[in-house]
Design a protein around this motif. Structure first.
Motif, PDB file in Angstrom:
ATOM      1  N   ALA A 209     -13.935   1.585  16.289  1.00 32.54           N
ATOM      2  CA  ALA A 209     -15.179   2.026  16.920  1.00 32.54           C
ATOM      3  C   ALA A 209     -16.351   1.879  15.955  1.00 32.54           C
ATOM      4  CB  ALA A 209     -15.056   3.472  17.391  1.00 32.54           C
ATOM      5  N   LYS A 210     -16.119   2.230  14.687  1.00 33.68           N
ATOM      6  CA  LYS A 210     -17.166   2.079  13.679  1.00 33.68           C
ATOM      7  C   LYS A 210     -17.499   0.603  13.468  1.00 33.68           C
ATOM      8  CE  LYS A 210     -16.223   6.336  11.135  1.00 33.68           C
ATOM      9  NZ  LYS A 210     -15.726   6.908   9.878  1.00 33.68           N
ATOM     10  N   ALA A 211     -16.481  -0.243  13.488  1.00 32.91           N
ATOM     11  CA  ALA A 211     -16.700  -1.681  13.331  1.00 32.91           C
ATOM     12  C   ALA A 211     -17.507  -2.230  14.508  1.00 32.91           C
ATOM     13  CB  ALA A 211     -15.367  -2.408  13.212  1.00 32.91           C
TER      14      ALA A 211
ATOM     15  N   LEU B 189     -22.692  -4.242  16.614  1.00 33.60           N
ATOM     16  CA  LEU B 189     -23.830  -4.135  17.526  1.00 33.60           C
ATOM     17  C   LEU B 189     -25.144  -3.991  16.760  1.00 33.60           C
ATOM     18  CD1 LEU B 189     -22.378  -1.778  20.272  1.00 33.60           C
ATOM     19  CD2 LEU B 189     -23.037  -4.169  20.555  1.00 33.60           C
ATOM     20  N   GLU B 190     -25.116  -3.173  15.708  1.00 32.41           N
ATOM     21  CA  GLU B 190     -26.338  -2.980  14.916  1.00 32.41           C
ATOM     22  C   GLU B 190     -26.796  -4.285  14.278  1.00 32.41           C
ATOM     23  OE1 GLU B 190     -25.618   0.255  12.194  1.00 32.41           O
ATOM     24  OE2 GLU B 190     -25.488   1.706  13.838  1.00 32.41           O
ATOM     25  N   SER B 191     -25.859  -5.048  13.726  1.00 32.54           N
ATOM     26  CA  SER B 191     -26.249  -6.311  13.101  1.00 32.54           C
ATOM     27  C   SER B 191     -26.703  -7.328  14.152  1.00 32.54           C
ATOM     28  CB  SER B 191     -25.103  -6.881  12.262  1.00 32.54           C
ATOM     29  OG  SER B 191     -24.047  -7.320  13.086  1.00 32.54           O
TER      30      SER B 191
ATOM     31  N   GLU C 223     -19.197  -3.532  26.517  1.00 33.18           N
ATOM     32  CA  GLU C 223     -18.136  -4.500  26.223  1.00 33.18           C
ATOM     33  C   GLU C 223     -17.351  -4.092  24.975  1.00 33.18           C
ATOM     34  OE1 GLU C 223     -20.223  -8.195  25.811  1.00 33.18           O
ATOM     35  OE2 GLU C 223     -20.635  -8.363  27.960  1.00 33.18           O
ATOM     36  N   GLU C 224     -18.073  -3.750  23.916  1.00 34.06           N
ATOM     37  CA  GLU C 224     -17.419  -3.381  22.655  1.00 34.06           C
ATOM     38  C   GLU C 224     -16.616  -2.091  22.807  1.00 34.06           C
ATOM     39  OE1 GLU C 224     -17.170  -5.024  19.725  1.00 34.06           O
ATOM     40  OE2 GLU C 224     -18.264  -6.714  20.585  1.00 34.06           O
ATOM     41  N   LEU C 225     -17.202  -1.088  23.441  1.00 36.74           N
ATOM     42  CA  LEU C 225     -16.495   0.184  23.618  1.00 36.74           C
ATOM     43  C   LEU C 225     -15.291   0.029  24.540  1.00 36.74           C
ATOM     44  CD1 LEU C 225     -19.328   2.853  23.743  1.00 36.74           C
ATOM     45  CD2 LEU C 225     -17.769   2.317  21.878  1.00 36.74           C
TER      46      LEU C 225
END
Length: 170
Positions: A45-47, A52-54, A120-122
Motif C-alpha cells: 500500500a505504501k509502495a 501515485l505521488e511520483s 486501480e492501485e488500491l
C-alpha cells in the motif's frame, strides 16, 4: 396473562434442552482484519502511494503554478482597476474568467485521473490482501474472518498477521 408467561417459560425450557450439547461446546474461531490499517501500513500500500505521488507530482505542481499565476493576475487587476479604462478593465476581466475556467477544467481532470489511478492501485493491494486473508483463513482453520466490525477485541484481531504476510510476500 399468567398462562402466557407460563407457556413461554415452558417453550424456552424445551428449546434449551433440545439444543445439542456438542454444538454448545464447540468454539468458533473468529478473526478480524482492520482493512483501513492494512491499506495504511502494509508495504504494498505504501509502495502504491509512493508510485501515485511520483506519477502525479509534476501535474500537481503545474496546477499549483497556474493557480498562483491566476491569483497574481487577479490581484493585479484589482489593484489596477481604478486607473484602467472601462474597455481595458472588461477585457482583462473576461481573460481572467476564461483562464479561471481553463484552470478549473484542468484541476477537475487532474482529480479524476488521480482518483481513477488511486482506485486501480488500491484495488490491486486489496486483491493481494484478500488472497493473504484467505490463505490465513484456510491454513489456520478459521470459521469466519470479518473485515468490518463495530468492536473487535485484540484476541480476534489478525490485522498485524495480514500486514506481516503482505510485507513478506513479493
Amino acid at each position: 396473562m399468567k398462562t402466557l408467561q407460563w407457556m413461554a417459560l415452558l417453550a424456552a425450557a424445551a428449546l434449551s434442552s433440545a439444543a445439542p450439547t456438542s454444538v454448545l461446546a464447540q468454539e468458533l474461531k473468529i478473526g478480524y482484519v482492520n482493512s483501513e490499517r492494512v491499506l495504511r501500513e502494509a508495504a504494498p500500500a505504501k509502495a502504491a502511494q509512493a508510485k501515485l505521488e511520483s506519477e502525479f507530482s509534476k501535474r500537481e505542481k503545474d496546477i499549483a503554478d497556474v493557480a498562483a499565476k491566476l491569483k497574481a493576475a487577479s490581484d493585479k487587476l484589482e489593484k489596477d482597476a481604478p486607473t484602467l479604462a472601462e474597455s481595458e478593465r472588461n477585457r482583462r476581466q473576461r481573460e481572467l474568467v476564461e483562464q479561471d475556467r481553463e484552470f478549473q477544467r484542468k484541476r477537475r481532470e487532474f482529480q479524476e485521473d488521480l482518483n481513477q489511478r488511486k482506485n486501480e492501485e488500491l484495488s490491486a493491494v486489496v486483491d493481494r490482501a484478500n488472497r493473504v486473508i484467505k490463505q490465513i483463513f484456510e491454513t489456520e482453520k478459521y470459521d469466519v474472518i470479518l473485515q468490518e466490525a463495530v468492536f473487535a477485541g485484540p484476541r480476534v484481531d489478525i490485522t498485524e498477521k495480514v500486514i506481516k504476510a503482505l510485507n513478506s510476500a513479493k
